[in-house]
Design a protein around this motif. Structure first.
Motif, mmCIF file in Angstrom:
data_model
loop_
_atom_site.group_PDB
_atom_site.id
_atom_site.type_symbol
_atom_site.label_atom_id
_atom_site.label_comp_id
_atom_site.label_asym_id
_atom_site.label_seq_id
_atom_site.Cartn_x
_atom_site.Cartn_y
_atom_site.Cartn_z
ATOM 1 N N GLN A 3 0.851 -1.187 0.000
ATOM 2 C CA GLN A 3 0.000 0.000 0.000
ATOM 3 C C GLN A 3 0.886 1.235 0.000
ATOM 4 O O GLN A 3 1.875 1.307 0.742
ATOM 5 C CB GLN A 3 -0.915 -0.001 1.218
ATOM 6 N N LEU A 4 0.501 2.202 -0.828
ATOM 7 C CA LEU A 4 1.278 3.419 -0.990
ATOM 8 C C LEU A 4 0.417 4.619 -0.642
ATOM 9 O O LEU A 4 -0.730 4.709 -1.082
ATOM 10 C CB LEU A 4 1.785 3.528 -2.428
ATOM 11 N N PHE A 5 1.002 5.541 0.110
ATOM 12 C CA PHE A 5 0.253 6.704 0.577
ATOM 13 C C PHE A 5 1.035 7.981 0.237
ATOM 14 O O PHE A 5 2.075 8.243 0.831
ATOM 15 C CB PHE A 5 0.025 6.610 2.088
ATOM 16 N N GLU A 6 0.509 8.746 -0.702
ATOM 17 C CA GLU A 6 1.138 9.995 -1.084
ATOM 18 C C GLU A 6 0.672 11.144 -0.200
ATOM 19 O O GLU A 6 -0.460 11.142 0.287
ATOM 20 C CB GLU A 6 0.824 10.360 -2.541
ATOM 21 N N TYR A 32 11.770 -2.857 -4.025
ATOM 22 C CA TYR A 32 10.927 -2.244 -5.047
ATOM 23 C C TYR A 32 11.604 -1.025 -5.670
ATOM 24 O O TYR A 32 12.074 -0.133 -4.965
ATOM 25 C CB TYR A 32 9.594 -1.809 -4.455
ATOM 26 N N ALA A 33 11.631 -1.029 -6.989
ATOM 27 C CA ALA A 33 11.922 0.211 -7.695
ATOM 28 C C ALA A 33 10.678 1.089 -7.588
ATOM 29 O O ALA A 33 9.547 0.579 -7.585
ATOM 30 C CB ALA A 33 12.251 -0.078 -9.147
ATOM 31 N N MET A 34 10.885 2.386 -7.498
ATOM 32 C CA MET A 34 9.770 3.306 -7.272
ATOM 33 C C MET A 34 9.695 4.350 -8.376
ATOM 34 O O MET A 34 10.723 4.718 -8.977
ATOM 35 C CB MET A 34 9.934 3.997 -5.921
ATOM 36 N N TYR A 95 1.030 10.501 -8.646
ATOM 37 C CA TYR A 95 0.905 9.147 -8.114
ATOM 38 C C TYR A 95 2.288 8.526 -7.941
ATOM 39 O O TYR A 95 3.147 8.663 -8.822
ATOM 40 C CB TYR A 95 0.120 8.266 -9.074
ATOM 41 N N CYS A 96 2.483 7.831 -6.850
ATOM 42 C CA CYS A 96 3.687 7.024 -6.742
ATOM 43 C C CYS A 96 3.321 5.571 -7.042
ATOM 44 O O CYS A 96 2.154 5.160 -6.910
ATOM 45 C CB CYS A 96 4.357 7.156 -5.384
ATOM 46 N N ALA A 97 4.315 4.815 -7.462
ATOM 47 C CA ALA A 97 4.103 3.439 -7.863
ATOM 48 C C ALA A 97 5.312 2.599 -7.492
ATOM 49 O O ALA A 97 6.434 3.108 -7.425
ATOM 50 C CB ALA A 97 3.845 3.369 -9.368
ATOM 51 N N TYR A 116 2.043 -1.742 -8.130
ATOM 52 C CA TYR A 116 1.218 -1.123 -7.088
ATOM 53 C C TYR A 116 1.202 0.391 -7.278
ATOM 54 O O TYR A 116 2.207 0.983 -7.655
ATOM 55 C CB TYR A 116 1.772 -1.475 -5.700
ATOM 56 N N TRP A 117 0.056 0.975 -6.938
ATOM 57 C CA TRP A 117 -0.145 2.417 -7.115
ATOM 58 C C TRP A 117 -0.791 3.017 -5.872
ATOM 59 O O TRP A 117 -1.604 2.373 -5.206
ATOM 60 C CB TRP A 117 -1.058 2.684 -8.312
#
Length: 127
Positions: A3-6, A32-34, A95-97, A116-117
């Motif tokens: 889970q990603l939170f910007e 993870y590459a981001m 958005y980050c991914a 993942y986004w």
């Protein structure tokens, strides 16, 4: 599952700066590459910046090169996007991914490469 939170978006005047953060809820963040992408109203989501697992390999889109800086802190499970000299054309949802990268230096610049986004954070730059 990642889970990603910007956070860090907002309203800023042209020429100003913002720093976006993306926190990941995963223990193995360093695997993870981001990347950061953005989507302006009525446009497709586009690549902004990417960083490899170990932070040694970075890529930027031509439109942000020299103004934006991507970085990561694997100890904090966080990736950042420092945005300077913002202009109205930078207005978008950001958005980050995360990409499950096998190699430490892998970076991904294509949307389909990311697994993942986050939900996005809005950036508005006024003229």
């Amino acid at each position: 599952q990642v889970q990603l939170f910007e956070s860090g978006g907002g309203l800023v005047q042209a020429g100003g700066s913002l720093r976006l953060s993306c926190a990941a809820s995963v223990r193995t963040f360093s695997r993870y590459a981001m990347g950061w992408f953005r989507q302006a109203p009525g446009k497709e989501r586009e690549f902004v910046a990417a960083i490899s697992r170990n932070g040694d390999n970075i890529s930027y889109s031509e439109s942000v090169k020299g103004r934006f800086t991507i970085s990561r802190d694997n100890a904090k499970n966080t990736v950042y996007l420092q945005m300077n000299v913002l202009n109205p054309e930078d207005t978008a949802d950001y958005y980050c991914a995360a990409d499950t990268a096998l190699a430490p230096l892998t970076i991904s610049t294509m949307r389909y490469q990311y697994d993942y986004w986050g939900q996005g954070t809005q950036v508005n730059v006024s003229s």
